[in-house]
Design a protein around this motif. Structure first.
Motif, PDB file in Angstrom:
ATOM      1  N   TYR A  66       0.809  -1.214   0.000  1.00  0.00           N
ATOM      2  CA  TYR A  66       0.000   0.000   0.000  1.00  0.00           C
ATOM      3  C   TYR A  66       0.851   1.276   0.000  1.00  0.00           C
ATOM      4  CZ  TYR A  66      -3.285  -3.598   1.309  1.00  0.00           C
ATOM      5  OH  TYR A  66      -4.026  -4.755   1.318  1.00  0.00           O
ATOM      6  N   LEU A  67       2.117   1.133  -0.356  1.00  0.00           N
ATOM      7  CA  LEU A  67       3.001   2.301  -0.389  1.00  0.00           C
ATOM      8  C   LEU A  67       2.544   3.314  -1.438  1.00  0.00           C
ATOM      9  CD1 LEU A  67       5.521   3.771   0.571  1.00  0.00           C
ATOM     10  CD2 LEU A  67       6.872   2.413  -1.060  1.00  0.00           C
ATOM     11  N   GLY A  68       2.110   2.813  -2.596  1.00  0.00           N
ATOM     12  CA  GLY A  68       1.645   3.712  -3.650  1.00  0.00           C
ATOM     13  C   GLY A  68       0.462   4.543  -3.206  1.00  0.00           C
ATOM     14  N   VAL A  69      -0.488   3.918  -2.530  1.00  0.00           N
ATOM     15  CA  VAL A  69      -1.663   4.641  -2.032  1.00  0.00           C
ATOM     16  C   VAL A  69      -1.248   5.689  -0.996  1.00  0.00           C
ATOM     17  CG1 VAL A  69      -3.852   4.416  -0.805  1.00  0.00           C
ATOM     18  CG2 VAL A  69      -3.168   2.694  -2.492  1.00  0.00           C
ATOM     19  N   GLY A  70      -0.306   5.289  -0.138  1.00  0.00           N
ATOM     20  CA  GLY A  70       0.159   6.225   0.891  1.00  0.00           C
ATOM     21  C   GLY A  70       0.826   7.449   0.281  1.00  0.00           C
ATOM     22  N   LEU A  71       1.632   7.237  -0.741  1.00  0.00           N
ATOM     23  CA  LEU A  71       2.284   8.362  -1.408  1.00  0.00           C
ATOM     24  C   LEU A  71       1.259   9.266  -2.089  1.00  0.00           C
ATOM     25  CD1 LEU A  71       5.410   6.612  -3.014  1.00  0.00           C
ATOM     26  CD2 LEU A  71       5.381   8.190  -1.065  1.00  0.00           C
ATOM     27  N   THR A  72       0.234   8.680  -2.659  1.00  0.00           N
ATOM     28  CA  THR A  72      -0.819   9.462  -3.310  1.00  0.00           C
ATOM     29  C   THR A  72      -1.551  10.342  -2.295  1.00  0.00           C
ATOM     30  OG1 THR A  72      -1.122   7.761  -5.002  1.00  0.00           O
ATOM     31  CG2 THR A  72      -2.918   9.349  -4.697  1.00  0.00           C
ATOM     32  N   VAL A  73      -1.912   9.741  -1.163  1.00  0.00           N
ATOM     33  CA  VAL A  73      -2.596  10.508  -0.114  1.00  0.00           C
ATOM     34  C   VAL A  73      -1.698  11.637   0.405  1.00  0.00           C
ATOM     35  CG1 VAL A  73      -3.582  10.403   2.201  1.00  0.00           C
ATOM     36  CG2 VAL A  73      -4.082   8.591   0.542  1.00  0.00           C
ATOM     37  N   ALA A  74      -0.410  11.329   0.591  1.00  0.00           N
ATOM     38  CA  ALA A  74       0.534  12.355   1.049  1.00  0.00           C
ATOM     39  C   ALA A  74       0.635  13.489   0.036  1.00  0.00           C
ATOM     40  CB  ALA A  74       1.906  11.730   1.290  1.00  0.00           C
ATOM     41  N   GLY A  75       0.633  13.139  -1.255  1.00  0.00           N
ATOM     42  CA  GLY A  75       0.688  14.161  -2.300  1.00  0.00           C
ATOM     43  C   GLY A  75      -0.509  15.073  -2.264  1.00  0.00           C
ATOM     44  N   VAL A  76      -1.687  14.493  -2.041  1.00  0.00           N
ATOM     45  CA  VAL A  76      -2.898  15.308  -1.928  1.00  0.00           C
ATOM     46  C   VAL A  76      -2.813  16.244  -0.725  1.00  0.00           C
ATOM     47  CG1 VAL A  76      -5.398  15.240  -1.526  1.00  0.00           C
ATOM     48  CG2 VAL A  76      -4.338  13.621  -3.114  1.00  0.00           C
ATOM     49  N   GLY A  77      -2.263  15.743   0.392  1.00  0.00           N
ATOM     50  CA  GLY A  77      -2.118  16.570   1.589  1.00  0.00           C
ATOM     51  C   GLY A  77      -1.170  17.742   1.358  1.00  0.00           C
ATOM     52  N   VAL A  78      -0.045  17.476   0.690  1.00  0.00           N
ATOM     53  CA  VAL A  78       0.904  18.553   0.396  1.00  0.00           C
ATOM     54  C   VAL A  78       0.287  19.569  -0.559  1.00  0.00           C
ATOM     55  CG1 VAL A  78       3.139  19.082  -0.660  1.00  0.00           C
ATOM     56  CG2 VAL A  78       2.908  17.098   0.840  1.00  0.00           C
ATOM     57  N   LEU A  79      -0.474  19.074  -1.539  1.00  0.00           N
ATOM     58  CA  LEU A  79      -1.155  19.972  -2.480  1.00  0.00           C
ATOM     59  C   LEU A  79      -2.177  20.843  -1.765  1.00  0.00           C
ATOM     60  CD1 LEU A  79      -1.258  20.670  -5.485  1.00  0.00           C
ATOM     61  CD2 LEU A  79      -3.079  18.977  -5.741  1.00  0.00           C
ATOM     62  N   ALA A  80      -2.850  20.271  -0.770  1.00  0.00           N
ATOM     63  CA  ALA A  80      -3.807  21.052   0.018  1.00  0.00           C
ATOM     64  C   ALA A  80      -3.109  22.194   0.752  1.00  0.00           C
ATOM     65  CB  ALA A  80      -4.513  20.132   1.018  1.00  0.00           C
ATOM     66  N   THR A 106      -2.247  25.027  -1.759  1.00  0.00           N
ATOM     67  CA  THR A 106      -3.375  25.865  -2.178  1.00  0.00           C
ATOM     68  C   THR A 106      -3.719  26.929  -1.137  1.00  0.00           C
ATOM     69  OG1 THR A 106      -4.969  24.297  -1.250  1.00  0.00           O
ATOM     70  CG2 THR A 106      -4.371  24.041  -3.574  1.00  0.00           C
ATOM     71  N   ALA A 107      -3.289  26.736   0.095  1.00  0.00           N
ATOM     72  CA  ALA A 107      -3.578  27.711   1.155  1.00  0.00           C
ATOM     73  C   ALA A 107      -2.654  28.918   1.105  1.00  0.00           C
ATOM     74  CB  ALA A 107      -3.474  27.034   2.521  1.00  0.00           C
ATOM     75  N   GLY A 108      -1.686  28.940   0.177  1.00  0.00           N
ATOM     76  CA  GLY A 108      -0.786  30.084   0.042  1.00  0.00           C
ATOM     77  C   GLY A 108       0.169  30.252   1.203  1.00  0.00           C
ATOM     78  N   PRO A 109       0.948  29.216   1.543  1.00  0.00           N
ATOM     79  CA  PRO A 109       1.882  29.358   2.669  1.00  0.00           C
ATOM     80  C   PRO A 109       3.062  30.256   2.316  1.00  0.00           C
ATOM     81  CG  PRO A 109       2.254  27.277   1.551  1.00  0.00           C
ATOM     82  CD  PRO A 109       1.050  27.897   0.888  1.00  0.00           C
ATOM     83  N   ALA A 110       3.571  30.947   3.299  1.00  0.00           N
ATOM     84  CA  ALA A 110       4.747  31.805   3.117  1.00  0.00           C
ATOM     85  C   ALA A 110       5.541  31.823   4.408  1.00  0.00           C
ATOM     86  CB  ALA A 110       4.338  33.222   2.720  1.00  0.00           C
ATOM     87  N   LEU A 125       5.932  29.751  -0.474  1.00  0.00           N
ATOM     88  CA  LEU A 125       6.360  28.348  -0.464  1.00  0.00           C
ATOM     89  C   LEU A 125       5.509  27.468  -1.370  1.00  0.00           C
ATOM     90  CD1 LEU A 125       6.882  27.924   3.389  1.00  0.00           C
ATOM     91  CD2 LEU A 125       8.608  28.483   1.686  1.00  0.00           C
ATOM     92  N   ALA A 126       4.469  28.038  -1.971  1.00  0.00           N
ATOM     93  CA  ALA A 126       3.520  27.230  -2.751  1.00  0.00           C
ATOM     94  C   ALA A 126       4.204  26.519  -3.908  1.00  0.00           C
ATOM     95  CB  ALA A 126       2.386  28.114  -3.267  1.00  0.00           C
ATOM     96  N   GLY A 127       5.103  27.197  -4.609  1.00  0.00           N
ATOM     97  CA  GLY A 127       5.762  26.591  -5.759  1.00  0.00           C
ATOM     98  C   GLY A 127       6.517  25.326  -5.400  1.00  0.00           C
ATOM     99  N   GLY A 128       7.307  25.380  -4.339  1.00  0.00           N
ATOM    100  CA  GLY A 128       8.060  24.209  -3.908  1.00  0.00           C
ATOM    101  C   GLY A 128       7.153  23.086  -3.441  1.00  0.00           C
ATOM    102  N   LEU A 129       6.062  23.456  -2.734  1.00  0.00           N
ATOM    103  CA  LEU A 129       5.130  22.424  -2.255  1.00  0.00           C
ATOM    104  C   LEU A 129       4.381  21.761  -3.408  1.00  0.00           C
ATOM    105  CD1 LEU A 129       3.707  24.248   0.891  1.00  0.00           C
ATOM    106  CD2 LEU A 129       5.234  22.270   0.850  1.00  0.00           C
ATOM    107  N   ILE A 130       4.028  22.541  -4.426  1.00  0.00           N
ATOM    108  CA  ILE A 130       3.351  21.949  -5.589  1.00  0.00           C
ATOM    109  C   ILE A 130       4.283  20.957  -6.288  1.00  0.00           C
ATOM    110  CG2 ILE A 130       2.479  22.456  -7.906  1.00  0.00           C
ATOM    111  CD1 ILE A 130       1.324  25.053  -6.750  1.00  0.00           C
ATOM    112  N   ALA A 131       5.557  21.332  -6.410  1.00  0.00           N
ATOM    113  CA  ALA A 131       6.518  20.415  -7.039  1.00  0.00           C
ATOM    114  C   ALA A 131       6.632  19.117  -6.238  1.00  0.00           C
ATOM    115  CB  ALA A 131       7.880  21.095  -7.148  1.00  0.00           C
ATOM    116  N   LEU A 132       6.663  19.234  -4.893  1.00  0.00           N
ATOM    117  CA  LEU A 132       6.737  18.047  -4.046  1.00  0.00           C
ATOM    118  C   LEU A 132       5.468  17.203  -4.182  1.00  0.00           C
ATOM    119  CD1 LEU A 132       8.071  16.342  -1.850  1.00  0.00           C
ATOM    120  CD2 LEU A 132       7.107  17.920  -0.137  1.00  0.00           C
ATOM    121  N   ALA A 133       4.315  17.881  -4.244  1.00  0.00           N
ATOM    122  CA  ALA A 133       3.042  17.160  -4.387  1.00  0.00           C
ATOM    123  C   ALA A 133       2.998  16.387  -5.700  1.00  0.00           C
ATOM    124  CB  ALA A 133       1.876  18.137  -4.302  1.00  0.00           C
TER     125      ALA A 133
END
Length: 315
Positions: free
Chosen positions: A47-61, A64-68, A288-296
């Motif tokens: 289930y590693l693939g699913v976990g990475l997908t969920v983590a990606g969605v969390g980072v993308l969230a 989207t909040a515009g962190p700085a 920080l949004a740009g870097g987080l989107i790349a990580l997501a």
């Protein structure tokens, strides 16, 4: 860290939590079905693939909040007062075309070299100083004030300093008859630049310089003229005038500034590069949004790839 849209983070985290819950429920049902069928889960981390997908969605969230992040950034900022001598001796031509014209040219070059973060004001001084332009981020106001300067009267360097301090503090500053100096507060981001030939009438120079030093206002002085000097015509009389560096040096040394001799037009033209203004450190937002989107994207891609690879295997 700051967020420009905290509500989007809440929504994103809710979606992420829902996906994580759904993934866990699905995984438990699959494991139970396999157990009933007498089969086991292979592959070590199915289930590693699913976990990475969920983590990606969390980072993308979070993205989207515009962190700085607030980071300290040094920059030239504050208030600068250009105090320009307009006394009779500034009409001398030992610096071409005249001392005043050369000082005006140098002052304009100084203004042009300053960033928008510096508020610039102009004080014309002779026996009684006059604030011709209050400190303003619009540098065109200072340039127009410099262009309007005309020769008049005698010189009072002490009055030039107190008038400049008045422009900085926004209230009248004066030296008492007995030399007493008022408490004007602490102004570490303010600087005064005096353009003068150093000839002075009045005994208030030292207390005025001490007052500036106590307020932590640096004064840089620019000597305009030559020590050999020349004659200037005043009210029908020819008077000898020369650059007096001692007083200008005293003012600069007392306040923590520097004296800049400029005995010719060429040295005056480059004076803006020799005067160091205050460097302040201010906290500025770093997105920080740009870097987080790349990580997501990386996490989502890795999760999708692992899921596809594992779903194609026989279990």
């Amino acid at each position: 860290m700051t967020l420009s849209s905290p509500f989007l983070l809440v929504v994103g985290l809710f979606v992420t939590a829902a996906l994580a819950w759904a993934a866990v429920v699905t995984a438990r049902r699959r494991t139970a079905l396999l157990a009933r069928a007498g089969a086991g889960v292979t592959g070590g981390r199915p289930y590693l693939g699913v976990g990475l997908t969920v983590a990606g969605v969390g980072v993308l969230a979070l993205a989207t909040a515009g962190p700085a992040a607030m980071v300290p950034v040094p920059r030239t900022a504050g208030t600068v007062i250009l105090a320009i001598d307009v006394s009779n001796s500034m009409g001398a031509d030992d610096v071409a075309p005249t001392r005043l014209a050369a000082a005006q040219r140098a002052a304009r070059a100084f203004v042009a070299a300053q960033p928008d973060s510096v508020d610039i004001g102009v004080v014309a001084f002779e026996r009684g100083a006059l604030t011709t332009a209050r400190p303003d981020a619009d540098h065109s106001v200072a340039l127009k004030a410099i262009d309007r300067l005309k020769i008049t009267g005698g010189t009072s360097l002490g009055t030039a300093i107190t008038a400049s301090l008045s422009a900085i503090t926004g209230k009248q500053v004066a030296i008492g008859r007995d030399g007493d100096t008022p408490d004007i507060g602490y102004w570490p981001s303010a600087t005064i630049v005096i353009f003068s030939d150093g000839q002075n009438r009045g005994a208030d120079v030292e207390p005025a310089a001490t007052l500036a030093q106590r307020a932590n206002v640096h004064i840089h002085t620019v000597g305009v003229g030559t020590t050999a000097g020349t004659t200037v015509k005043v009210d029908g009389y020819h008077l000898q005038t020369s650059l007096e560096e001692d007083t200008l040096t005293l003012i600069a040394q007392t306040t923590g500034g520097a004296y800049h001799p400029a005995s010719d037009a060429a040295r005056l033209d480059g004076i803006a590069d020799t005067i160091d203004l205050r460097l302040t450190v201010s906290d500025e937002p770093l997105p920080l949004a740009g870097g987080l989107i790349a990580l997501a994207v990386l996490l989502l891609t890795a999760g999708a790839a692992l899921t596809v690879l594992r779903s194609g295997r026989v279990i």
